[in-house]
Design a protein around this motif. Structure first.
Motif, PDB file in Angstrom:
ATOM      1  N   GLU A 273      29.301  61.822  93.660  1.00  0.00           N
ATOM      2  CA  GLU A 273      28.934  60.527  93.077  1.00  0.00           C
ATOM      3  C   GLU A 273      27.429  60.285  93.213  1.00  0.00           C
ATOM      4  O   GLU A 273      26.767  59.822  92.276  1.00  0.00           O
ATOM      5  N   LYS A 277      24.719  59.865  90.036  1.00  0.00           N
ATOM      6  CA  LYS A 277      23.800  58.723  89.941  1.00  0.00           C
ATOM      7  C   LYS A 277      22.349  59.195  90.007  1.00  0.00           C
ATOM      8  O   LYS A 277      21.475  58.668  89.314  1.00  0.00           O
ATOM      9  N   ASP A 393      38.734  59.176  87.523  1.00  0.00           N
ATOM     10  CA  ASP A 393      38.429  57.958  88.279  1.00  0.00           C
ATOM     11  C   ASP A 393      36.920  57.802  88.469  1.00  0.00           C
ATOM     12  O   ASP A 393      36.368  56.704  88.317  1.00  0.00           O
ATOM     13  N   LEU A 394      36.250  58.908  88.802  1.00  0.00           N
ATOM     14  CA  LEU A 394      34.799  58.855  88.969  1.00  0.00           C
ATOM     15  C   LEU A 394      34.111  58.587  87.641  1.00  0.00           C
ATOM     16  O   LEU A 394      33.152  57.817  87.564  1.00  0.00           O
ATOM     17  N   ALA A 396      35.294  56.911  85.113  1.00  0.00           N
ATOM     18  CA  ALA A 396      35.487  55.512  84.755  1.00  0.00           C
ATOM     19  C   ALA A 396      34.568  54.607  85.585  1.00  0.00           C
ATOM     20  O   ALA A 396      34.004  53.633  85.070  1.00  0.00           O
ATOM     21  N   GLU A 397      34.397  54.951  86.852  1.00  0.00           N
ATOM     22  CA  GLU A 397      33.564  54.134  87.724  1.00  0.00           C
ATOM     23  C   GLU A 397      32.093  54.181  87.330  1.00  0.00           C
ATOM     24  O   GLU A 397      31.404  53.147  87.301  1.00  0.00           O
ATOM     25  N   LEU A 398      31.614  55.359  86.974  1.00  0.00           N
ATOM     26  CA  LEU A 398      30.196  55.530  86.704  1.00  0.00           C
ATOM     27  C   LEU A 398      29.807  55.155  85.280  1.00  0.00           C
ATOM     28  O   LEU A 398      28.674  54.722  85.028  1.00  0.00           O
ATOM     29  N   TYR A 399      30.744  55.327  84.349  1.00  0.00           N
ATOM     30  CA  TYR A 399      30.404  55.093  82.952  1.00  0.00           C
ATOM     31  C   TYR A 399      31.190  53.923  82.323  1.00  0.00           C
ATOM     32  O   TYR A 399      31.139  53.734  81.119  1.00  0.00           O
ATOM     33  N   ASP A 400      31.919  53.212  83.180  1.00  0.00           N
ATOM     34  CA  ASP A 400      32.658  52.036  82.702  1.00  0.00           C
ATOM     35  C   ASP A 400      33.537  52.370  81.503  1.00  0.00           C
ATOM     36  O   ASP A 400      33.517  51.704  80.462  1.00  0.00           O
ATOM     37  N   ASP A 402      37.522  53.529  79.985  1.00  0.00           N
ATOM     38  CA  ASP A 402      38.932  53.256  80.254  1.00  0.00           C
ATOM     39  C   ASP A 402      39.659  54.537  80.622  1.00  0.00           C
ATOM     40  O   ASP A 402      39.294  55.598  80.151  1.00  0.00           O
TER      41      ASP A 402
END
Length: 402
Positions: A273, A277, A393-394, A396-400, A402
């Motif tokens: 992660e 970033k 999951d990662l 979706a978290e980093l790139y918003d 679905d």
């Protein structure tokens, strides 16, 4: 893989620390059953850290590190103390050797404070119990004699109790695939490839695929298209060496997940992660910015080397900026990261997780983005999102998404 073939990065690192002449080297020799370190009554006999990869029962494969005395003096002494401090960054278990006849000194207490500050499990060992026995030792203390062998077996048991051997073993790829699936591995063979062998991340990935009862097909990028055509079934995943990421992405159909050994290694070492970033900072670089490209191992850099040639070329093409690029390798990692705008590290396969995280934390504590080769290359080739599709999951978290 035989015991002697287990990479040092995958072994528990046990560091032995203390003052000069406390008997560190004698105790290391007693524990290992080998004349690993030179022993002398003269203070400061151990001038450089001594490393030994071995099996230490009941723990298993370990790296034993004998360090110089922490109370060393003079200009050379300061350098030795500095080296000792650096060893803490790769130590999983710290063993403090104190002289039973003197008890804990201010130097010993300083070391204990450093163990605690770094969150290291540690053990206090009172050596020379044959001349000055110490009774009423605490839970993380033990009295031993390197000379007579008294309590050496018990010391090994106490060290083993501090290890994290009961935790679930980490996987490179095995938890991402299923039994019977076909995984294609793309491994370039060029001037930078080691002669007669595959690099460690490739070896580890192949082994983990086999442990998952899946099938590994290894090919060069020049034969990838032909390999995919001849495959009886569609591969469940393609894993490529980072330096041919762009070329491979054009060959592999979009419906086949694609990632790199370097991205898998970043997850394995616990900083994927952070790496994703950090890669975004590449587009913020401007003329004069300093970028550190760091490798955990030392090797002879050749024409086309990924760290000194290919990455700088990609950075220049992507940013169009005149960057000040610096290189480091092996144990030479700057203590102060604040002058840099970005750190691009290798996959860290030759470093244990504690040292990789120390380097990552050095950067983040200074507000400097930290990424690795494969993640940076995927970003600069515009295929980072695709390479992270195996981690929804990662993604979706980093790139918003679905």
């Amino acid at each position: 893989m035989g015991l002697n073939e287990i990479p040092s990065a995958e072994r528990t690192h046990i560091g032995f620390f203390g003052r000069r002449n406390a008997g560190k080297s004698s105790l290391v020799n007693a524990i290992t059953g080998q004349e690993l370190s030179v022993v002398s009554d003269v203070k400061g006999t151990t001038t450089d850290p001594v490393y030994k990869a071995m099996e230490l029962l009941p723990m298993g494969p370990v790296v034993i590190i004998d360090t110089p005395g922490f109370d060393d003096e003079g200009t050379l002494g300061e350098l030795r103390v500095k080296k000792t401090k650096q060893i803490l960054n790769k130590t999983d278990i710290a063993v403090l050797i104190a002289d039973s006849s003197q008890g804990l000194t201010d130097t010993d207490r300083e070391l204990i404070g450093m163990f605690k500050a770094k969150g290291l499990p540690y053990l206090i060992v009172y050596n020379k119990s044959d001349i000055a026995p110490k009774n009423n030792c605490g839970e993380n203390e033990i009295s031993v004699s390197a000379l007579t062998g008294d309590n050496i077996h018990e010391l090994k048991e106490k060290i083993a109790a501090l290890s994290n051997t009961d935790s679930e073993p980490k996987r490179i790829i095995g938890d991402l695939i299923s039994q019977g699936e076909l995984i294609v591995l793309v491994t370039p063979i060029d001037d930078a490839a080691p002669k007669g062998r595959l690099i460690l991340p490739q070896q580890m990935t192949i082994r983990d695929i086999l442990d998952a009862d899946a099938m590994a097909v290894v090919t060069k990028e020049t034969q990838l298209a032909q390999t995919l055509e001849k495959a009886v079934s569609k591969p469940a995943m393609v894993v490529t060496d980072s330096q041919v990421f762009g070329k491979v992405s054009k060959i592999v159909p979009e419906d086949i997940p694609l990632t790199s050994f370097s991205i898998l290694m970043a997850r394995y070492k616990g900083f994927l992660e952070t790496a994703v970033k950090g890669a975004a900072a590449i587009d913020k670089l401007k003329d004069g910015d300093r970028v550190l490209i760091s490798e955990g191992c030392t090797h002879h850099r050749q024409c086309g080397d990924i760290g000194s040639v290919k990455l700088p070329a990609l950075l220049k093409k992507r940013t169009g900026a005149d960057l000040d690029i610096e290189l480091s390798s092996g144990r030479d990692f700057p203590e102060d990261i604040s002058p840099y705008k970005l750190v691009i590290h290798c996959g860290g396969c030759m470093l244990n997780e504690r040292e990789v995280n120390y380097r990552r934390k050095c950067a983040l504590d200074c507000g400097v983005p930290f990424t690795n080769y494969g993640t940076a290359i995927a970003f600069m080739n515009g295929i980072l999102k695709r390479s992270l599709s195996i981690f929804p999951d990662l993604l979706a978290e980093l790139y918003d998404t679905d």
